[in-house]
Design a protein around this motif. Structure first.
Motif, mmCIF file in Angstrom:
data_model
loop_
_atom_site.group_PDB
_atom_site.id
_atom_site.type_symbol
_atom_site.label_atom_id
_atom_site.label_comp_id
_atom_site.label_asym_id
_atom_site.label_seq_id
_atom_site.Cartn_x
_atom_site.Cartn_y
_atom_site.Cartn_z
ATOM 1 N N LEU A 70 10.446 -37.187 -3.444
ATOM 2 C CA LEU A 70 10.348 -37.481 -4.868
ATOM 3 C C LEU A 70 9.127 -36.794 -5.452
ATOM 4 C CD1 LEU A 70 11.503 -39.205 -7.232
ATOM 5 C CD2 LEU A 70 9.802 -40.926 -6.632
ATOM 6 N N SER B 84 15.349 -47.069 -5.000
ATOM 7 C CA SER B 84 15.615 -45.804 -4.315
ATOM 8 C C SER B 84 15.550 -45.974 -2.801
ATOM 9 C CB SER B 84 14.611 -44.742 -4.770
ATOM 10 O OG SER B 84 14.736 -44.504 -6.148
ATOM 11 N N PHE C 259 11.184 -41.130 1.355
ATOM 12 C CA PHE C 259 12.164 -40.260 0.717
ATOM 13 C C PHE C 259 11.446 -39.251 -0.161
ATOM 14 C CE2 PHE C 259 11.723 -44.399 -1.264
ATOM 15 C CZ PHE C 259 11.321 -44.101 -2.559
ATOM 16 N N GLN D 254 19.573 -36.987 -6.712
ATOM 17 C CA GLN D 254 18.192 -37.405 -6.916
ATOM 18 C C GLN D 254 17.399 -37.382 -5.612
ATOM 19 O OE1 GLN D 254 15.520 -37.813 -8.779
ATOM 20 N NE2 GLN D 254 16.104 -39.594 -9.970
ATOM 21 N N ILE D 255 18.037 -37.806 -4.529
ATOM 22 C CA ILE D 255 17.433 -37.730 -3.196
ATOM 23 C C ILE D 255 18.428 -37.029 -2.282
ATOM 24 C CG2 ILE D 255 16.550 -39.030 -1.218
ATOM 25 C CD1 ILE D 255 15.719 -41.242 -3.127
ATOM 26 N N LEU E 247 18.272 -31.751 -3.777
ATOM 27 C CA LEU E 247 17.732 -32.255 -5.028
ATOM 28 C C LEU E 247 18.212 -31.396 -6.199
ATOM 29 C CD1 LEU E 247 15.632 -34.256 -6.314
ATOM 30 C CD2 LEU E 247 13.958 -32.426 -6.047
ATOM 31 N N LYS F 266 6.763 -36.346 -1.170
ATOM 32 C CA LYS F 266 7.448 -37.474 -0.546
ATOM 33 C C LYS F 266 6.711 -38.771 -0.843
ATOM 34 C CE LYS F 266 9.932 -35.270 3.254
ATOM 35 N NZ LYS F 266 10.252 -35.344 4.702
ATOM 36 N N GLY G 233 22.081 -39.981 0.886
ATOM 37 C CA GLY G 233 21.452 -39.427 -0.309
ATOM 38 C C GLY G 233 21.642 -40.355 -1.496
#
Length: 250
Positions: A186, A175, A184, A114-115, A51, A221, A71
């Motif tokens: 976040l 996403s 995922f 971002q992921i 990230l 997550k 990703g």
């Protein structure tokens, strides 16, 4: 870990076991003839990114291009006052480095992870040489470029017209599709930056979706529990983008 333009960091994966199968997690690469894919793999490396790792900076020369596998990359527009806004995401359906494909050495956006996940990295010089002998790759990237243009236009309309809750649901769905997973990593902080809204607004939106049992959250997550329900909560933009992606890239 945030690295400067020309990102060459991340842990390089051992590609001894079935590199072709790994590469075809990316939609564009899965549609290449075997000869073109083999040539591409010869000049590429698998990397794992975390990230906020930066792939290339706004205004700097792009040194590598990337095909996401598991990703997701955010293309972020940065304003002079320090405000940043996500222009679009790039996941397993796409490619980061369109300026290079169009003959432009620098980007007007920053590309950041971002992921976290796996990506295929190609040096710009090798990539541009490959294009001369990979006609199907060029065709696919032209189609993806059109898709990217339409996504940015749709996002501009979405950010102007739709409620935070709708936009949040749309972003979570996009996403999820980008990494081909219902779960995922976040944070609320990152989501607020990507949606260009204050963190309390994102917290309220996430709370509403969670109380409706559409998503679950814990330890940074997000898990989508009811994708059909989340689609109903999202604005029309998710379906518009998804349908167009199917038309152009499938």
């Amino acid at each position: 870990m945030v690295l400067a333009s020309g990102f060459t960091g991340g842990s390089v994966r051992n590609t001894a076991t079935d590199p072709t199968a790994r590469a075809t997690k990316n939609t564009l690469l899965s549609k290449l003839p075997s000869s073109e894919l083999a040539a591409l793999l010869e000049i590429s490396a698998y990397i794992d990114c975390d990230l906020r790792d930066v792939f290339y900076e706004n205004g700097a020369k792009i040194k590598n291009v990337y095909f996401p596998l598991t990703g997701m990359i955010s293309l972020v527009t940065e304003l002079k006052d320090g405000t940043s806004l996500e222009s679009m995401t790039v996941g397993c359906e796409g490619f980061a480095g369109l300026p290079v494909f169009h003959g432009v050495a620098t980007a007007h956006t920053m590309a950041m992870c971002q992921i976290k996940g796996a990506f295929l990295r190609l040096p710009v010089e090798s990539f541009t040489s490959l294009l001369a002998t990979a006609p199907q790759l060029a065709v696919l990237l032209h189609r993806y470029s059109q898709f990217a243009h339409e996504v940015v236009a749709q996002s501009a309309a979405c950010n102007s017209m739709h409620l935070i809750e709708q936009r949040c649901a749309r972003w979570l769905l996009i996403s999820s599709d980008a990494v081909d997973s219902l779960e995922f990593g976040l944070t609320h902080e990152f989501l607020s930056q990507m949606l260009a809204v204050r963190r309390p607004g994102v917290t309220v939106a996430i709370g509403q979706l969670e109380r409706a049992k559409l998503i679950g959250t814990r330890y940074g997550k997000i898990a989508i529990l009811d994708k059909a329900g989340l689609e109903k909560a999202a604005c029309e933009c998710y379906r518009t983008v998804t349908d167009r992606k199917r038309e152009l890239l499938s």
